[in-house]
Design an enzyme around this catalytic site. Structure first.
Site, mmCIF file in Angstrom:
data_model
loop_
_atom_site.group_PDB
_atom_site.id
_atom_site.type_symbol
_atom_site.label_atom_id
_atom_site.label_comp_id
_atom_site.label_asym_id
_atom_site.label_seq_id
_atom_site.Cartn_x
_atom_site.Cartn_y
_atom_site.Cartn_z
ATOM 1 N N LYS A 56 0.856 -1.190 0.000
ATOM 2 C CA LYS A 56 0.000 0.000 0.000
ATOM 3 C C LYS A 56 0.887 1.234 0.000
ATOM 4 O O LYS A 56 2.063 1.203 0.383
ATOM 5 C CB LYS A 56 -0.937 0.022 1.213
ATOM 6 C CG LYS A 56 -0.251 -0.015 2.594
ATOM 7 C CD LYS A 56 0.261 1.301 3.097
ATOM 8 C CE LYS A 56 0.839 1.194 4.506
ATOM 9 N NZ LYS A 56 1.574 2.416 4.942
ATOM 10 N N ASP A 111 -2.655 -1.112 10.449
ATOM 11 C CA ASP A 111 -2.740 -1.190 8.987
ATOM 12 C C ASP A 111 -3.375 -2.487 8.488
ATOM 13 O O ASP A 111 -3.679 -2.591 7.292
ATOM 14 C CB ASP A 111 -1.344 -1.063 8.359
ATOM 15 C CG ASP A 111 -0.849 0.378 8.318
ATOM 16 O OD1 ASP A 111 -1.631 1.286 8.631
ATOM 17 O OD2 ASP A 111 0.332 0.582 7.983
#
Length: 291
Positions: free
Chosen positions: A25, A150
């Protein structure tokens, strides 16, 4: 990423899931907007999933054991988020099955690309399927938050605007894009950056609807650059070609570019002391349909 192994999952051998992707990401921006009484920082960020990352193989065990069958430099199996994720799912559901897990690392550790969190999320998604534990996407996101802030976004499975500690997620519609990512060859500990006295912790809140037009930044970037000059050098070099920014708590930096060819050209000209990749965005996690 091309994952041909996924097309035959659950058919040729129901005891194995091979080539399960764990994508990277980017944090397109990252604002620290406050701090809770328990010390956790409150954030606003935009997560962008990439078509690039680690892969994992899972083989069913009937004895309940969780074994990591691949070596990961500097990460003992007992501390690996992959092993911890498997054991957490096992304990939460009361599942008596186990798994052999092979992790094939591509993403640099300590790079701000979410590699460990993504590996953990893929483990939860894959073992939820392999063990038939039946948890929903929302339930897995809640479970994943115990492993790290996350982890939920990878289970959420698409680009997202995030608030809270990073777990309050809203889908974000973004156009496809190409990026150049540089790793400046240092590993930046997340805790060190968040604990820094000079970290900005009072950035004003913005709305998801206008973040693209807002003046955004990564509040962690100045702290990382002060402590790790090589991060600043990488940003300065990449900024010759396009606006460059650090992702997460570092150390990797990125720039959006106009095309595949531009990404290829810039990555190829990267100084030899660093690593560079051309990558493209991914609108959804490759395992999105598994939940």
């Amino acid at each position: 990423m091309d994952h041909p192994a996924l097309s035959g999952l659950g058919t040729a051998d129901p005891r194995r899931l091979l080539g399960c992707p764990a994508p990277a990401k980017l944090n397109l921006f990252l604002h620290v907007v406050g701090r809770r009484a328990d010390g956790y920082h409150l954030l606003q960020t935009a997560f962008r999933l990439l078509d690039w990352g680690d892969t994992l193989d899972f083989t069913l065990r009937t004895d309940g054991e969780i074994r990591r069958t691949s070596d990961v430099a500097g990460v003992p199996a007992e501390h690996d988020l992959v092993v911890r994720a498997a054991r957490l799912l096992q304990a939460h559901t009361g599942c008596r099955l186990g798994a052999d897990i092979a992790l094939h690392k591509v993403l640099p550790m300590g790079g701000g690309l979410g590699g460990g969190s993504s590996d953990a999320a893929t483990t939860l998604i894959a073992l939820n399927r392999l063990w038939d534990t039946g948890l929903t996407r929302t339930e897995l996101q809640t479970l994943g938050l115990q492993l790290g802030a996350d982890v939920p976004v990878f289970i959420f499975g698409c680009d997202a605007f995030a608030e809270g500690v990073g777990e309050a997620l809203q889908p974000l519609e973004l156009p496809p894009a190409w990026y150049v990512i540089l790793s400046p060859g240092v590993s930046v500990p997340t805790a060190e950056i968040f604990c820094a006295e000079d970290l900005t912790r009072n950035t004003p809140l913005i709305k998801m609807s206008d973040f693209a037009a807002s003046t955004t930044r990564n509040d962690l970037q100045p702290v990382a650059c002060n402590r790790y000059p090589e991060v600043k050098s990488a940003i300065d070099w990449l900024a010759q070609f396009a606006p460059a920014r650090m992702t997460g708590s570092g150390a990797c930096v990125f720039a959006e570019v106009a095309s595949d060819d531009d990404a290829e050209r810039i990555a190829a000209s990267c100084p030899e002391r660093w690593a560079a990749w051309k990558v493209r965005s991914a609108s959804r996690h490759p395992l999105y349909e598994w939940l």
